[in-house]
Write an enzyme that holds these catalytic residues in place. Structure first.
Site, PDB file in Angstrom:
ATOM      1  N   ASP A  29       0.808  -1.130   0.017  1.00 44.33           N
ATOM      2  CA  ASP A  29      -0.116   0.040   0.065  1.00 44.33           C
ATOM      3  C   ASP A  29       0.884   1.182   0.092  1.00 44.33           C
ATOM      4  O   ASP A  29       1.920   1.302  -0.114  1.00 44.33           O
ATOM      5  CB  ASP A  29      -0.970   0.133   1.127  1.00 44.33           C
ATOM      6  CG  ASP A  29      -2.196   0.556   0.824  1.00 44.33           C
ATOM      7  OD1 ASP A  29      -2.275   1.389  -0.101  1.00 44.33           O
ATOM      8  OD2 ASP A  29      -3.154   0.227   1.520  1.00 44.33           O
TER       9      ASP A  29
ATOM     10  N   ASP B 119      -9.292   3.819  -4.048  1.00 43.22           N
ATOM     11  CA  ASP B 119      -9.997   2.656  -3.629  1.00 43.22           C
ATOM     12  C   ASP B 119     -11.346   2.529  -4.341  1.00 43.22           C
ATOM     13  O   ASP B 119     -11.992   3.666  -4.280  1.00 43.22           O
ATOM     14  CB  ASP B 119     -10.314   2.788  -2.103  1.00 43.22           C
ATOM     15  CG  ASP B 119      -8.997   2.492  -1.322  1.00 43.22           C
ATOM     16  OD1 ASP B 119      -8.101   2.116  -1.987  1.00 43.22           O
ATOM     17  OD2 ASP B 119      -8.934   2.166  -0.202  1.00 43.22           O
TER      18      ASP B 119
END
Ligand code: NAG
Ligand code: NAG
Ligand code: NAG
Ligand code: NAG
Length: 430
Positions: A186, A241
């Site tokens: 991430d 996202d």
């Protein structure tokens, strides 16, 4: 003489460069034999451009087709523990999803304790993963599945667990020692350092472990990773996202589409994980979500609670014919090829498949049912080509070949998905 040398050198350099950076054989060549016409037109290579796909990929042997499996985040977020991960692995087996290719069981954020131990190593949260990750990996491997884990190319993960920047070697070695098969990496708390500097050290650390580990970059598309990540990871997020809504899903599909020519075996654009089955979209919308993700050669990572799926959810994610489009060995990302209607809401998406076939999706993003027609021009087919058509949601052949276009009625927010097989015609030898 010197000029000649420079010229020859430049020529060789250019040829090598083209060979390395571009697809060596363009699609039309592989689609168009000299003796047989497969019905594709001269615009085919432009429509389904693959020239940006480098053959110099990560070279760890993985991701020859997009990865398939499950990830904990979209449904469970931080509410995970070893029990739910094991039960999910059990469910992948008992439902038959594992046999369809869903083999990665990926733990997202929140598996680790808030701090590293006194030796600077990551530690699984003792409350939620008391048996440790090695035991979990053994359990998952015992079922013939693979285990994925999560970390961050920054100081902390997004949920403020320790990140892996400057700990790449230790963390990669630890993951490998546990038997981890996949790392999602991430982008939170990244200290303002360029991703091009933060993601390669983990690639090299994973490689140095000697264990083959899928490397999934989650850089959110911020620095256009399609332009550089082919040499770094097996997939790269192209967008923010996803969330469980029609607006999020459609927005992300459009952004991911822009990078289609960069994807291929070894490295895929990642428009984020599936929301199918999480309740924020209806059956038609989820069917569109799954169809378009499959066509775009997106990773198929289920994001719902597969221990408790509805029959509709299972029907969507277990559609073998749609999965086969995603896993087709040609590995060319399908794309949006034609739009019409208000705000371009009537759409045709398509992509080449092995065996001189095309996958075609008629996608109605309008709020009312409509007829959507795919003309042969936008699909890169020569006019007059006779095409036989299989409906991948009805699981049957469409009666009668089409010769110039094919149209169908499509409900609001729904899609139809087909495989088009143009009839080959022998060319006269003279
Ligand atoms: C494990 O997580 C699941 C899903 O959030 C939850 O339902 C369950 O109660 C948890 N079990 C334990 C022992 O914490
Ligand atoms: C490490 O990288 C080399 C060079 O790209 C490759 O040949 C090898 O398979 C990689 N090893 C692993 C374990 O990924
Ligand atoms: C979901 O995504 C859409 C589109 O990106 C955004 O407008 C919306 O605010 C998001 N919703 C939530 C709850 O995050
Ligand atoms: C299973 O899913 C349904 C919704 O489809 C939900 O109402 C129910 O609470 C879920 N059961 C469990 C045990 O999570």
């Amino acid at each position: 003489m010197a000029t000649m040398k420079v010229f020859v050198f430049t020529l060789i350099w250019c040829l090598l460069h083209v060979g390395i950076e571009g697809r060596v054989v363009n699609l039309l060549q592989s689609f168009d034999g000299s003796r047989i016409s497969y019905g594709f037109s001269n615009s085919f290579n432009r429509i389904f451009d693959t020239s940006k796909y480098g053959i110099l990929q990560l070279n760890n042997g993985l991701a020859q087709t997009p990865q398939m499996g499950w990830n904990s985040w979209n449904f469970f977020a931080c509410n995970i523990n070893e029990t739910v991960i094991k039960e999910t692995a059990d469910a992948l087996i008992s439902t038959g999803l594992a046999d369809l290719g869903y083999v990665y069981v990926n733990i997202d954020d929140c598996w680790s304790a808030a701090k590293r131990d006194s030796e600077g190593q990551l530690v699984p949260d003792p409350k939620t993963f008391p048996s440790g990750i090695k035991a979990l990996a053994d359990y998952i491997h015992g079922k013939g599945l693979k285990l994925g884990i999560y970390s961050d190319a920054g100081q902390f993960t997004c949920q403020v667990r320790p990140g892996s920047i400057y700990h790449e070697k230790d963390d990669a070695a630890l993951f490998a020692s546990w038997g981890v098969d996949y790392l999602k990496y991430d982008n939170c708390f990244n200290l303002g350092i360029k991703p091009q500097d933060r993601y390669p050290p983990m690639r090299d650390a994973l490689n140095a472990t000697g264990r083959t580990i899928f490397y999934s970059l989650c850089e959110w598309g911020v620095d256009d990773p399609a332009l550089w990540a082919g040499k770094v990871g097996n997939s790269w997020r192209t967008t923010d996202d996803i969330n469980d809504s029609w607006v999020s899903m459609t927005t992300i599909a459009d952004i991911n589409d822009e990078w289609a020519s960069y994807a291929g075996p070894g490295g895929w654009n990642d428009p984020d994980m599936l929301e199918v089955g999480n309740g924020g979209m209806n059956y038609q919308e989820y069917r569109s979500h799954f169809s378009i993700w499959a066509l775009m050669k997106a990773p198929l990572l289920v994001g719902c609670d597969i221990r408790n799926m509805t029959a509709e959810t299972f029907e969507i994610i277990s559609n073998k014919e749609v999965i086969a489009v995603n896993q087709d060995p040609l590995g060319v990302q399908g794309r949006k090829v034609y739009v019409s209607g208000t705000d371009d809401c009537l759409q045709v998406w398509a992509g080449p498949l092995s065996g001189h076939r095309l996958a075609v999706v008629l996608w109605n993003r309008c709020s009312k049912a409509a007829t959507i027609t795919a003309g042969w021009g936008p699909l890169g087919l020569e006019s007059g080509t006779s095409v036989s058509i299989r409906d991948l949601w009805q699981h049957k052949e469409v009666v009668g070949d089409a010769v110039a276009s094919y149209g169908a009625r499509v409900g609001a927010h729904d899609c139809q998905m087909y495989i088009f097989t143009p009839q080959t015609v022998a060319r006269s030898v003279n």
